[in-house]
Design a protein around this motif. Structure first.
Motif, PDB file in Angstrom:
ATOM      1  N   CYS A  87      25.088   5.523 -46.786  1.00 13.60           N
ATOM      2  CA  CYS A  87      25.883   6.349 -47.697  1.00 13.60           C
ATOM      3  C   CYS A  87      26.524   5.428 -48.733  1.00 13.60           C
ATOM      4  CB  CYS A  87      26.973   7.107 -46.947  1.00 13.60           C
ATOM      5  SG  CYS A  87      26.372   8.331 -45.762  1.00 13.60           S
ATOM      6  N   GLN A  88      26.986   6.018 -49.824  1.00 11.62           N
ATOM      7  CA  GLN A  88      27.621   5.239 -50.881  1.00 11.62           C
ATOM      8  C   GLN A  88      29.065   4.913 -50.489  1.00 11.62           C
ATOM      9  OE1 GLN A  88      26.140   8.205 -54.015  1.00 11.62           O
ATOM     10  NE2 GLN A  88      26.309   6.300 -55.169  1.00 11.62           N
ATOM     11  N   LYS A  89      29.291   3.664 -50.186  1.00 15.77           N
ATOM     12  CA  LYS A  89      30.614   3.219 -49.740  1.00 15.77           C
ATOM     13  C   LYS A  89      31.660   3.335 -50.845  1.00 15.77           C
ATOM     14  CE  LYS A  89      32.819  -0.702 -47.351  1.00 15.77           C
ATOM     15  NZ  LYS A  89      33.148   0.051 -46.122  1.00 15.77           N
ATOM     16  N   TYR A 106      21.508  -0.637 -51.961  1.00 16.56           N
ATOM     17  CA  TYR A 106      20.097  -0.350 -51.726  1.00 16.56           C
ATOM     18  C   TYR A 106      19.326  -0.376 -53.046  1.00 16.56           C
ATOM     19  CZ  TYR A 106      19.969   1.311 -46.828  1.00 16.56           C
ATOM     20  OH  TYR A 106      19.979   1.414 -45.454  1.00 16.56           O
ATOM     21  N   THR A 107      18.004  -0.454 -52.932  1.00 13.06           N
ATOM     22  CA  THR A 107      17.102  -0.117 -54.030  1.00 13.06           C
ATOM     23  C   THR A 107      16.408   1.193 -53.652  1.00 13.06           C
ATOM     24  OG1 THR A 107      15.173  -1.263 -53.098  1.00 13.06           O
ATOM     25  CG2 THR A 107      16.690  -2.560 -54.491  1.00 13.06           C
ATOM     26  N   VAL A 108      15.851   1.867 -54.644  1.00 14.17           N
ATOM     27  CA  VAL A 108      15.145   3.122 -54.354  1.00 14.17           C
ATOM     28  C   VAL A 108      13.973   2.854 -53.420  1.00 14.17           C
ATOM     29  CG1 VAL A 108      13.795   5.009 -55.348  1.00 14.17           C
ATOM     30  CG2 VAL A 108      15.880   4.226 -56.500  1.00 14.17           C
ATOM     31  N   ASN A 109      13.229   1.762 -53.652  1.00 16.68           N
ATOM     32  CA  ASN A 109      12.092   1.446 -52.790  1.00 16.68           C
ATOM     33  C   ASN A 109      12.537   1.202 -51.353  1.00 16.68           C
ATOM     34  OD1 ASN A 109      10.156   1.708 -54.767  1.00 16.68           O
ATOM     35  ND2 ASN A 109      10.144  -0.458 -55.297  1.00 16.68           N
ATOM     36  N   GLN A 110      13.644   0.525 -51.184  1.00 22.83           N
ATOM     37  CA  GLN A 110      14.172   0.282 -49.847  1.00 22.83           C
ATOM     38  C   GLN A 110      14.502   1.594 -49.158  1.00 22.83           C
ATOM     39  OE1 GLN A 110      17.717  -2.107 -49.906  1.00 22.83           O
ATOM     40  NE2 GLN A 110      18.069  -1.984 -47.694  1.00 22.83           N
ATOM     41  N   PHE A 111      15.118   2.505 -49.900  1.00 20.33           N
ATOM     42  CA  PHE A 111      15.485   3.807 -49.356  1.00 20.33           C
ATOM     43  C   PHE A 111      14.240   4.601 -48.949  1.00 20.33           C
ATOM     44  CE2 PHE A 111      16.750   8.308 -49.969  1.00 20.33           C
ATOM     45  CZ  PHE A 111      17.836   8.363 -49.095  1.00 20.33           C
ATOM     46  N   ILE A 112      13.232   4.626 -49.814  1.00 18.29           N
ATOM     47  CA  ILE A 112      12.007   5.368 -49.533  1.00 18.29           C
ATOM     48  C   ILE A 112      11.279   4.778 -48.330  1.00 18.29           C
ATOM     49  CG2 ILE A 112       9.733   6.008 -50.423  1.00 18.29           C
ATOM     50  CD1 ILE A 112      12.106   7.616 -51.573  1.00 18.29           C
ATOM     51  N   ASN A 113      11.249   3.459 -48.226  1.00 17.06           N
ATOM     52  CA  ASN A 113      10.598   2.832 -47.078  1.00 17.06           C
ATOM     53  C   ASN A 113      11.301   3.207 -45.772  1.00 17.06           C
ATOM     54  OD1 ASN A 113       8.582   1.564 -48.539  1.00 17.06           O
ATOM     55  ND2 ASN A 113       9.770  -0.306 -48.843  1.00 17.06           N
ATOM     56  N   GLN A 130       4.468  17.215 -41.250  1.00 19.74           N
ATOM     57  CA  GLN A 130       5.223  17.772 -42.360  1.00 19.74           C
ATOM     58  C   GLN A 130       6.699  17.834 -41.982  1.00 19.74           C
ATOM     59  OE1 GLN A 130       3.008  21.489 -42.993  1.00 19.74           O
ATOM     60  NE2 GLN A 130       2.268  20.640 -44.920  1.00 19.74           N
ATOM     61  N   ARG A 131       7.576  17.438 -42.918  1.00 22.89           N
ATOM     62  CA  ARG A 131       9.005  17.317 -42.634  1.00 22.89           C
ATOM     63  C   ARG A 131       9.851  17.916 -43.745  1.00 22.89           C
ATOM     64  NH1 ARG A 131       9.067  15.946 -37.468  1.00 22.89           N
ATOM     65  NH2 ARG A 131       7.365  14.494 -37.107  1.00 22.89           N
ATOM     66  N   THR A 132      11.103  18.177 -43.393  1.00 24.52           N
ATOM     67  CA  THR A 132      12.148  18.335 -44.389  1.00 24.52           C
ATOM     68  C   THR A 132      13.109  17.160 -44.224  1.00 24.52           C
ATOM     69  OG1 THR A 132      13.541  19.734 -42.975  1.00 24.52           O
ATOM     70  CG2 THR A 132      11.951  20.843 -44.421  1.00 24.52           C
ATOM     71  N   PHE A 133      14.008  17.015 -45.185  1.00 22.03           N
ATOM     72  CA  PHE A 133      14.926  15.875 -45.235  1.00 22.03           C
ATOM     73  C   PHE A 133      16.327  16.383 -45.551  1.00 22.03           C
ATOM     74  CE2 PHE A 133      17.050  12.719 -48.058  1.00 22.03           C
ATOM     75  CZ  PHE A 133      17.225  11.706 -47.126  1.00 22.03           C
ATOM     76  N   ALA A 134      17.338  15.660 -45.077  1.00 23.02           N
ATOM     77  CA  ALA A 134      18.724  15.955 -45.463  1.00 23.02           C
ATOM     78  C   ALA A 134      19.352  14.692 -46.017  1.00 23.02           C
ATOM     79  CB  ALA A 134      19.530  16.458 -44.266  1.00 23.02           C
ATOM     80  N   TYR A 135      19.940  14.792 -47.212  1.00 24.74           N
ATOM     81  CA  TYR A 135      20.583  13.649 -47.861  1.00 24.74           C
ATOM     82  C   TYR A 135      21.794  13.215 -47.037  1.00 24.74           C
ATOM     83  CZ  TYR A 135      17.733  15.198 -51.790  1.00 24.74           C
ATOM     84  OH  TYR A 135      16.686  15.577 -52.581  1.00 24.74           O
ATOM     85  N   THR A 136      21.846  11.949 -46.673  1.00 23.48           N
ATOM     86  CA  THR A 136      22.972  11.439 -45.892  1.00 23.48           C
ATOM     87  C   THR A 136      24.235  11.448 -46.748  1.00 23.48           C
ATOM     88  OG1 THR A 136      22.108   9.245 -46.464  1.00 23.48           O
ATOM     89  CG2 THR A 136      21.697  10.034 -44.246  1.00 23.48           C
ATOM     90  N   ILE A 142      21.019   6.301 -56.242  1.00 25.44           N
ATOM     91  CA  ILE A 142      21.297   4.898 -55.940  1.00 25.44           C
ATOM     92  C   ILE A 142      21.560   4.185 -57.255  1.00 25.44           C
ATOM     93  CG2 ILE A 142      20.330   2.730 -55.055  1.00 25.44           C
ATOM     94  CD1 ILE A 142      18.749   4.380 -53.045  1.00 25.44           C
ATOM     95  N   ASN A 143      22.806   3.771 -57.426  1.00 23.90           N
ATOM     96  CA  ASN A 143      23.195   3.073 -58.658  1.00 23.90           C
ATOM     97  C   ASN A 143      22.786   3.848 -59.909  1.00 23.90           C
ATOM     98  OD1 ASN A 143      24.365   0.820 -57.305  1.00 23.90           O
ATOM     99  ND2 ASN A 143      22.304   0.037 -56.912  1.00 23.90           N
ATOM    100  N   GLY A 144      23.027   5.145 -59.866  1.00 24.41           N
ATOM    101  CA  GLY A 144      22.759   5.996 -61.020  1.00 24.41           C
ATOM    102  C   GLY A 144      21.336   6.499 -61.134  1.00 24.41           C
TER     103      GLY A 144
END
Length: 212
Positions: A87-89, A106-113, A130-136, A142-144
């Motif tokens: 989460c964004q501290k 984080y970087t976006v790539n790090q998050f996606i991985n 197949q999945r759904t996701f929930a934003y933590t 990430i950084n705008g």
């Protein structure tokens, strides 16, 4: 149920199936023992299905893998809630976020991985692809830089954190599904919200954490 609903609404000219008027989705975050001990037995008793957003590195998963596998067999959706729950501290009230799991670093790539690893872990538990996701913490950038478009190839839909859980099936953004926090609300309050969804022919998504 969130996954099934999204599949249903992807068809052209959506109409509510079987003469129903609305849908209520019960979602539970953070891989908590109380989900296994309280929520799932309650749901099973009433023959209802829940969507459980799993953070892969949480101890409640590795110590109770058999129970989560049985939950999936019972018809509950195991969905992606990242590996480490970053989460964004920098946001107010986020002193509890550890430096290692600070989305601001984080970087976006790090998050996606991290999401890909969690998908693989969940597939090993329930066999689903197949999945759904929930934003933590409801954090979507990430950084705008928004992560929404980057995660679309991985998920049929994604649940956001909002002040209103009502969604119009014909116009809703499936990767920013609105949800209503259920924390510290009475049963009467939740029932009233469900009735509002019925009156408006909409989808209501409830967000639960611990269940006592």
């Amino acid at each position: 149920l969130l996954l099934l609903f999204i599949k249903q609404t992807q068809a052209n000219d959506f109409t509510w199936p079987n003469n129903t008027k609305a849908a209520i989705v019960l979602t539970y975050d953070d891989t908590l023992n109380s989900h296994l001990d309280h929520a799932i037995p309650q749901l099973n008793k009433e023959q209802l299905s829940g969507t459980f957003y799993i953070s892969g590195a949480r101890g409640e998963l590795d110590t109770r893998m058999t129970d989560w596998r049985q939950a999936a067999k019972d018809g509950h959706e195991l969905a992606n809630h990242t590996l480490y729950h970053p989460c964004q501290k920098s946001k107010p009230g986020r002193d509890w976020v550890t430096p290692a799991h600070d989305m601001d670093t984080y970087t976006v790539n790090q998050f996606i991985n991290e999401l890909k690893v969690t998908n693989t872990l969940l597939q090993a538990i329930d066999g689903e692809t197949q999945r759904t996701f929930a934003y933590t913490c409801g954090d979507t950038d990430i950084n705008g830089t928004s992560v929404v478009n980057a995660l679309k190839p991985l998920f049929l839909g994604a649940r956001a954190v909002t002040d209103d859980g009502l969604n119009n099936p014909k116009t809703m953004d499936f990767h920013l599904v609105r949800s209503q926090s259920s924390d510290n609300k009475s049963g009467q309050q939740l029932i009233a919200m469900a009735q509002a969804a019925q009156q408006k022919n909409q989808l209501m998504v409830f967000l639960f954490h611990g269940v006592g």
